[in-house]
Design a protein around this motif. Structure first.
Motif: not given
Length: 447
Positions: A96-97, A99, A118, A150
């Motif tokens: 994810e952004q 992360e 992401s 995903e």
């Protein structure tokens, strides 16, 4: 461009004499068997030649072109490199952004590298244990469509990887020497405990006269950057300052009674456990206001800088080494506020969340070795500061009180100072002031 002919005038065969600069990927289709493909050769003269359409892989190329290279961020003016100690994601993982992708250990702090958006990890451009520099590429990240799942992102990643591999095979002009399988003749017989560590050799030694054998082993690992930098810094301090340590002891009876009486209310109102470090810091701040030389510093070899503030460095031991996060302007804080902020700093140090701003500066240090059971010690100065206060464990001891022997909770305190700018009289007076504030906590509250 493909060679095209009008249907009515199209010849049954085309004899290729010379086609300059033919793309490496070609599609050859015979008139009699459109689905059959053949390769260029001496007998392959009955075919139409059609060059690969430019749009054949346009969609996958567009996906691949959206990949983002994640680089080592700027850390501080004085830090240009670090060690990549951990990669939290592997190839094919969805992130994810913001992360965390990796952790870089520097001389002072651990720096987290986060995903700018992401997506799916395409390539790892560095390995754990590598020394990396600012702006160096470490991860290639494929941008994920905001509406895709995903699973679909993983599928796109596989398609992109396949296309990249095909293009690499087509454009490769020189073989790359590699040895993916290591022969048993060349394989080292010893094992390694960690990346960059030396081999471990186990030896069997027989104890004289016993006939028994036991194994002995050694483990060698490289020093962490924090520990190595701390060692260099402390050795420089030892070689620079004129060290001298003076001691005193404190009767902690009244402070312990004060804590016992107020700890429940402080916990209820402020959500913080009332300890002793807040009182130590408050007493030190008041004493530093009266003895400014202990809060000073030497600059340029012959200039003394007297500070009108107290930025307290709190020595905290973490598995990677010793760090000294800074609590600023404690001279304007009350007892509970100091305690609360010290707890936050220690928690950040323990969790590896300290920033460069947390570690920058500091005019005076308190080192609390008593939490580990130490009774006595001589702390070392944290340059460019000129003094450090060591506080130790509380122990019941017989002392003389009004000519009577009583058992009191006593604690040793030690001040190591730079004798170049702090005289013995000032050092002793400073410790006496700290002792007085701790033995009568009400005097701290009045100020």
């Amino acid at each position: 461009m493909p060679l095209r002919f009008p249907l009515a005038a199209a010849p049954r065969t085309v004899r290729l004499l010379r086609v300059p600069q033919i793309p490496r990927r070609l599609i050859f289709s015979t008139r009699s068997s459109p689905s059959k493909h053949s390769r260029i050769g001496p007998k392959s003269n009955n075919f139409l030649i059609q060059s690969q359409p430019q749009h054949l892989f346009s969609s996958s190329s567009q996906r691949c072109s959206t990949n983002t290279v994640v680089r080592v961020p700027a850390m501080a003016e004085s830090i240009t490199e670090g060690t990549l100690v951990q990669l939290t994601k592997q190839i094919g993982d969805y992130v994810e952004q913001d992360e965390e992708l990796a952790t870089i250990e520097t001389d002072k702090i651990d720096v987290a590298v986060n995903a700018p958006h992401s997506g799916v990890i395409q390539r790892l451009l560095a390995s754990e244990g590598d020394t990396v520099t600012v702006d160096q590429s470490i991860v290639e990240l494929q941008r994920a469509d905001s509406t895709s799942s995903e699973k679909s992102s993983s599928t796109e990643k596989q398609e992109c990887d396949s296309e990249i591999a095909k293009r690499e095979r087509e454009t490769a002009t020189e073989p790359v020497a590699s040895s993916p399988v290591e022969s048993t003749e060349n394989r080292p017989s010893s094992t390694h405990t960690a990346k960059g560590s030396r081999p471990i050799q186990d030896a069997v030694q027989e104890e004289p006269g016993s006939g028994a054998k036991h194994e002995r082993g050694e483990t060698r690992i490289k020093m962490t950057r924090i520990r190595k930098k701390t060692a260099e810094h402390l050795k420089q301090s030892q070689n620079t300052a004129a060290f001298l340590t003076t001691f005193n002891e404190v009767d902690m009876s009244k402070l312990m009674d004060f804590r016992k009486m107020n700890k429940d209310s402080v916990l209820k109102q402020h959500g913080i456990k009332l300890g002793y470090m807040g009182a130590m810091a408050r007493a030190s701040a008041l004493a530093l206001g009266e003895i400014p030389a202990v809060n000073a510093a030497i600059e340029d070899g012959d200039t003394i800088v007297y500070r009108g503030y107290v930025d307290l460095s709190v020595a905290a031991a973490i598995p990677k080494g010793l760090v000294t996060p800074v609590l600023r302007n404690i001279e304007s804080m009350g007892l509970v506020e100091i305690e609360k902020n010290i707890s936050k700093l220690v928690a950040k140090a323990r969790d590896g969340k300290l920033t460069m701003d947390d570690l920058t500066g500091g005019s005076f240090t308190i080192s609390n070795s008593g939490v580990w059971g130490s009774l006595f010690g001589t702390p070392i100065i944290n340059m460019p500061q000129t003094a450090v206060l060591g506080v130790y464990g509380i122990q019941d001891r017989p002392v003389s009180v009004n000519n009577q022997v009583e058992i009191r909770p006593m604690m040793y305190i030690a001040l190591t100072y730079d004798h170049r700018i702090i005289d013995g009289r000032e050092a002793v007076k400073f410790l006496t002031l700290v002792k007085g504030y701790l033995e009568d906590p009400n005097t701290m509250l009045l100020q």
